[in-house]
Design a protein around this motif. Structure first.
Motif, PDB file in Angstrom:
ATOM      1  N   THR A 235      -4.603  -5.897  -0.131  1.00 50.88           N
ATOM      2  CA  THR A 235      -5.343  -6.061   1.126  1.00 50.88           C
ATOM      3  C   THR A 235      -4.472  -5.682   2.309  1.00 50.88           C
ATOM      4  O   THR A 235      -4.930  -5.024   3.255  1.00 50.88           O
ATOM      5  CB  THR A 235      -5.826  -7.515   1.265  1.00 50.88           C
ATOM      6  OG1 THR A 235      -6.670  -7.846   0.158  1.00 50.88           O
ATOM      7  CG2 THR A 235      -6.587  -7.713   2.568  1.00 50.88           C
ATOM      8  N   ILE A 236      -3.205  -6.092   2.259  1.00 53.18           N
ATOM      9  CA  ILE A 236      -2.286  -5.785   3.359  1.00 53.18           C
ATOM     10  C   ILE A 236      -2.001  -4.290   3.401  1.00 53.18           C
ATOM     11  O   ILE A 236      -2.001  -3.668   4.475  1.00 53.18           O
ATOM     12  CB  ILE A 236      -0.981  -6.597   3.206  1.00 53.18           C
ATOM     13  CG1 ILE A 236      -1.277  -8.094   3.332  1.00 53.18           C
ATOM     14  CG2 ILE A 236       0.056  -6.171   4.234  1.00 53.18           C
ATOM     15  CD1 ILE A 236      -0.107  -8.997   3.020  1.00 53.18           C
TER      16      ILE A 236
ATOM     17  N   ILE B  63      -4.377 -13.821   0.668  1.00 53.66           N
ATOM     18  CA  ILE B  63      -4.320 -12.387   0.946  1.00 53.66           C
ATOM     19  C   ILE B  63      -3.364 -11.714  -0.033  1.00 53.66           C
ATOM     20  O   ILE B  63      -2.199 -12.105  -0.158  1.00 53.66           O
ATOM     21  CB  ILE B  63      -3.853 -12.118   2.393  1.00 53.66           C
ATOM     22  CG1 ILE B  63      -4.730 -12.893   3.387  1.00 53.66           C
ATOM     23  CG2 ILE B  63      -3.895 -10.628   2.685  1.00 53.66           C
ATOM     24  CD1 ILE B  63      -6.194 -12.565   3.320  1.00 53.66           C
TER      25      ILE B  63
ATOM     26  N   ALA C  89      -4.852  -2.484   4.936  1.00 48.48           N
ATOM     27  CA  ALA C  89      -4.878  -2.658   6.391  1.00 48.48           C
ATOM     28  C   ALA C  89      -3.837  -1.763   7.059  1.00 48.48           C
ATOM     29  O   ALA C  89      -4.094  -1.175   8.118  1.00 48.48           O
ATOM     30  CB  ALA C  89      -4.616  -4.128   6.738  1.00 48.48           C
TER      31      ALA C  89
ATOM     32  N   THR D 222      -5.911  -9.113   8.707  1.00 49.70           N
ATOM     33  CA  THR D 222      -5.994  -9.776   7.398  1.00 49.70           C
ATOM     34  C   THR D 222      -5.806 -11.284   7.438  1.00 49.70           C
ATOM     35  O   THR D 222      -6.108 -11.962   6.466  1.00 49.70           O
ATOM     36  CB  THR D 222      -4.927  -9.208   6.450  1.00 49.70           C
ATOM     37  OG1 THR D 222      -3.628  -9.619   6.905  1.00 49.70           O
ATOM     38  CG2 THR D 222      -4.988  -7.700   6.381  1.00 49.70           C
ATOM     39  N   LYS D 223      -5.253 -11.820   8.531  1.00 43.36           N
ATOM     40  CA  LYS D 223      -4.871 -13.236   8.666  1.00 43.36           C
ATOM     41  C   LYS D 223      -3.565 -13.564   7.934  1.00 43.36           C
ATOM     42  O   LYS D 223      -3.094 -14.701   8.004  1.00 43.36           O
ATOM     43  CB  LYS D 223      -5.970 -14.194   8.157  1.00 43.36           C
ATOM     44  CG  LYS D 223      -7.337 -13.993   8.779  1.00 43.36           C
ATOM     45  CD  LYS D 223      -7.340 -14.286  10.262  1.00 43.36           C
ATOM     46  CE  LYS D 223      -8.749 -14.186  10.835  1.00 43.36           C
ATOM     47  NZ  LYS D 223      -8.755 -14.376  12.303  1.00 43.36           N
TER      48      LYS D 223
ATOM     49  N   VAL E 235      -1.327  -6.526  11.386  1.00 39.95           N
ATOM     50  CA  VAL E 235      -1.666  -6.987  10.033  1.00 39.95           C
ATOM     51  C   VAL E 235      -2.214  -8.402  10.084  1.00 39.95           C
ATOM     52  O   VAL E 235      -3.196  -8.738   9.409  1.00 39.95           O
ATOM     53  CB  VAL E 235      -0.424  -6.916   9.113  1.00 39.95           C
ATOM     54  CG1 VAL E 235      -0.687  -7.633   7.803  1.00 39.95           C
ATOM     55  CG2 VAL E 235      -0.041  -5.468   8.855  1.00 39.95           C
TER      56      VAL E 235
END
Length: 811
Positions: free
Chosen positions: A429-430, A425, A433, A448-449, A444
């Motif tokens: 991407t974070i 990630i 989110a 997003t994992k 989060v």
């Protein structure tokens, strides 16, 4: 028409593939999931915290029975698949059931490699691979010996977890330094030193010759040089091999692993494979990040979408025994290469960068990995670092000439900088989110994992949150006590006091518990909180205690028990020794051992003999040593002024006074004390929960030491002039710990949360200190009793109870 998907193996890779599939098109397949283990998916990365006692198994389960049920997955756990018929497109279970498939996903994982040494098939020789292996290691207790073959990540995690339980652990490693695939020699040396400091014996360049045994059970390991290492359990952690047997029997193309193409499809167009069992372009995979990338591709392929798995540069960011490690790229020496090395021995920090033509080719960090993601980005991108060469080793905060604070350094990272290595990630991407509404760590993680696997990137994710949200970022709330409530331990403690809740039913009712009677996680904690806060009104609930506390003895791996009489301050006499010897003879005790806390441990007592051996020991004036309790264990002493020419005070006498004051008390976790008669510190007072060092002018009282997984020196609380003042200070700080700490936090963890200055403020105020000591004495007057005497009186027919067992009688 909905197709049938059969999945073989409920591991982390297939679990992630199933998540992606159900998120995208939940009705695309009827899913049947086979798993040889009698359970669903759990986070294998987190088995080490389970082993060390930091987590329970329930906390690492990723897919619960309810999740499978809600998503319509037919679970066949504890069932092996006997065969695959590719022509009929069916799989046959071990019980003969035949299940048809349209698509089949193999996630058979890997098998631990067991070195075929003579004796490898003895009972007590195990691998470290799954929950059963972990549970077997968890049966090892203080005083037992374990040998771990393998100085890689798994071997060291196994060793550290058992060492944290007091087990005597030796690591045997064939190579010259530990974790040679991830670390260079210098970092390997630092890791070895840290392990030794934690009490783990490490033997590198050691070749195993034979596993020794007696009556079918392992007794030791013989090395090529003739060294014999005795052990009660031997753990092999020397690598894994892809589990390809089922695929090979079905006629699929197999090499080192099951051959797959870029779409994760095997040599049969209707069969896919994912995880540690696969071989892609000649490569095998063991790290989580590529497995999760494969899982994403699997889901897309099953849905007919275009996707391709691409092997990427990977980094290794690990936490072994509390030591942060990072390695990436190629850090071997070679022509045209140069090193930049940073060492800070005082902090245990080592950083090495390998450069070639002004580009970072490899990195190895030990002790400080905060900037590892930034350096990994330089390696992946092949960034020219010529202009930052002089400050490069200091990380992103020092580029551009002016040091940045950590938040600014994170803000300066590009969007494609990888934050979570396990799940691949990126920062972008974070941030996306967060901008879409995921404004805390849990959100989060859900979206997003990121930080959802090994957890080492949690701090970095929070920094991204802070950098993105600015003043709107709220520090995350503490983790809830358990699944029964959303309240954290600290909130529950506060509400118990403020609302005057004096029973567990009152807590469950008033604080909105989700269950009617709590669970195995919250009941022991609630029992302690209520006992500590309301000693007069609350009645202890023995059934809410851990098994060893209920049994008043430590259970052993074979179902027998360990019995430890209390020996005040380590001082005994011939009559007590005769009584212990007589009890050992009478009850056929196989092992009698001196413990590190100056006591004698009787190991191997049968459960039915416990009341009788307690009664015999009581007759000699011996009481329970509470070696099983969340309470006072021992007060270790040196001989002080009685015999030692260096002694400044009567350390033995003070130690005995302290032990007689504290014995039988319940605390959030085990409590260990020591009193040293002079600064030479023979009693090791500076690594205990509470330590007293005698000096010419009085007594130095320190707190917050540790000598387990974390090695910490105590910090000075205060210095007083008399023994009586020392007694009051120790009683007060113990009560302060009892009334404020989270259950299962040692003093040093509690101290880190509230701050030493706050504790000093309470203890330095004479009225507060006296009030704390008084509350401790009140609690002791109610709860101090010898459980051995009580249970022996109830259960042993031949026992004649001591009249009015008191501290004086026990002397």
């Amino acid at each position: 028409m909905t197709q049938n998907l059969v999945i073989i193996g409920a591991g982390m890779a297939t679990g992630r593939a199933l998540e992606h599939l159900l998120d995208a098109e939940p009705d695309a397949y009827n899913v049947t999931l086979f798993n040889a283990e009698p359970r669903g998916n759990y986070n294998r990365i987190m088995l080490s915290p389970v082993l060390s006692g930091d987590k329970a198994y329930d906390e690492i389960v990723t897919h619960t029975a309810e999740w499978y049920d809600e998503n319509g997955v037919t679970c066949r756990f504890g069932e092996k698949v006997a065969g695959i018929d590719r022509t009929a497109k069916t799989v046959t279970a071990a019980n003969g059931d035949v299940v048809p498939y349209d698509k089949l996903l193999l996630g058979t994982g890997s098998n631990p490699f067991m070195i075929p040494l003579p004796g490898h098939d003895l009972e007590g020789v195990i691998a470290y691979r799954d929950l059963e292996d972990t549970e077997r290691m968890m049966t090892m207790v203080e005083g037992q010996k374990v040998v771990v073959i393998g100085g890689g990540l798994l071997g060291l995690e196994a060793a550290a977890g058992m060492a944290a339980r007091g087990v005597d652990v030796t690591v045997v490693h064939l190579m010259g330094h530990l974790m040679e695939r991830q670390l260079d020699e210098a970092a390997g040396y630092l890791l070895r030193k840290a392990l030794i400091d934690k009490g783990i014996t490490v033997k590198c360049s050691a070749n195993s010759k034979e596993i020794l045994g007696k009556d079918g059970h392992v007794t030791g390991l013989l090395l090529e040089d003739g060294t014999e290492l005795p052990c009660d359990l031997l753990v092999m952690a020397v690598g894994i091999r892809p589990n390809t047997a089922l695929a090979a029997e079905a006629g699929l193309a197999v090499g080192k692993g099951i051959h797959v193409d870029d779409q994760m499809v095997t040599s049969d167009a209707d069969i896919l494979a994912v995880g540690e069992c696969v071989e892609h372009n000649g490569a095998l995979f063991g790290l989580v990040a590529p497995l999760y990338e494969q899982a994403k591709v699997v889901a897309q392929t099953l849905l007919g979408q275009e996707a391709a798995f691409v092997q990427k540069e990977v980094s290794t960011k690990l936490k072994v025994t509390g030591c942060d490690l990072f390695s990436a790229g190629d850090f071997a020496d070679g022509p045209g290469r140069e090193d930049i090395v940073f060492r800070d021995p005082a902090r245990g920090v080592y950083k090495r960068l390998v450069l070639e033509e002004n580009r970072v080719k490899g990195a190895v960090f030990y002790g400080d990995t905060a900037d590892s993601n930034w350096f990994f980005g330089l390696i992946k991108d092949g960034t020219d670092v010529a202009e930052m060469r002089e400050t490069l080793i200091f990380g992103p905060a020092f580029q551009g000439g002016t040091p940045l604070d950590p938040m600014a350094a994170v803000a300066a990272l590009p969007d494609d900088a990888e934050i979570c290595g396990c799940n691949g990630i990126s920062k972008g991407t974070i941030v996306a989110a967060i901008q879409d509404g995921a404004t805390d760590l849990a959100a989060v993680r859900t979206v997003t994992k990121a930080s959802g696997s090994c957890g080492t990137c949690t701090g970095l994710v929070e920094q991204v949150l802070g950098a993105t949200l600015g003043d709107d970022f709220v520090i995350p709330a503490a983790q809830s006590m358990c699944g029964c409530t959303d309240l954290a331990h600290e909130e529950v403690r506060r509400l118990i006091k403020s609302k005057g809740l004096k029973s567990m039913p009152a807590v469950w009712q008033e604080l909105g518990w989700k269950t009617t009677c709590g669970c195995h996680v919250c009941r022991p904690a609630l029992n302690f909180y209520l006992l500590a806060d309301w000693p007069v009104e609350y009645q202890d609930d023995p059934q809410s205690r851990f098994i060893n506390e209920r049994k008043h003895a430590n259970i052993q791996k074979d179902g027998t028990f360990s019995v430890v009489p209390r020996i005040w301050g380590g001082i005994t006499n011939p009559d007590e020794l005769r009584a212990i010897a007589d009890a050992a003879d009478k009850y056929h005790v196989p092992t009698v051992k001196f413990t590190g806390g100056q006591r004698i441990d009787l190991l191997g007592v049968k459960g039915e003999d416990l009341p009788h051996i307690w009664a015999d020991l009581n007759k000699a004036g011996l009481v329970s040593g509470h070696a099983y309790s969340k309470g006072l264990r021992t007060v270790k002493t040196c001989v002080g002024t009685d015999h030692c020419r260096f002694g400044t005070q009567d350390s033995t006498g003070l130690g005995i006074r302290l032990e007689k004051m504290l014995w039988g008390s319940w605390t959030p976790h085990k409590l260990k004390l020591a009193v040293s008669g002079c600064p030479r510190n023979c009693a090791e007072a500076t690594c205990k929960d509470i330590g007293v060092v005698c000096v010419d002018s009085g007594y130095q009282v320190s707190i917050g030491g540790a000598a387990g997984m974390d090695v910490k020196e105590t910090e000075l609380l205060c210095q007083v002039a008399t023994e009586d003042e020392t007694m009051e200070v120790v009683a007060a700080v113990t009560q302060l710990y009892r009334e404020n700490a989270k259950y299962l936090d040692r003093i040093y963890k509690w101290m880190n949360k509230v701050g030493l200055d706050w504790i000093k403020d309470q203890i330095d105020d004479p009225d507060t200190r006296r009030a704390l000591a008084d509350r401790f004495e009140l609690s002791q007057s109610i709860y101090r009793k010898d459980p051995w005497a009580e249970h022996a009186r109830d259960k042993a027919e031949t026992y004649q109870p001591l009249a009015n067992l008191t501290l004086e009688a026990a002397e």
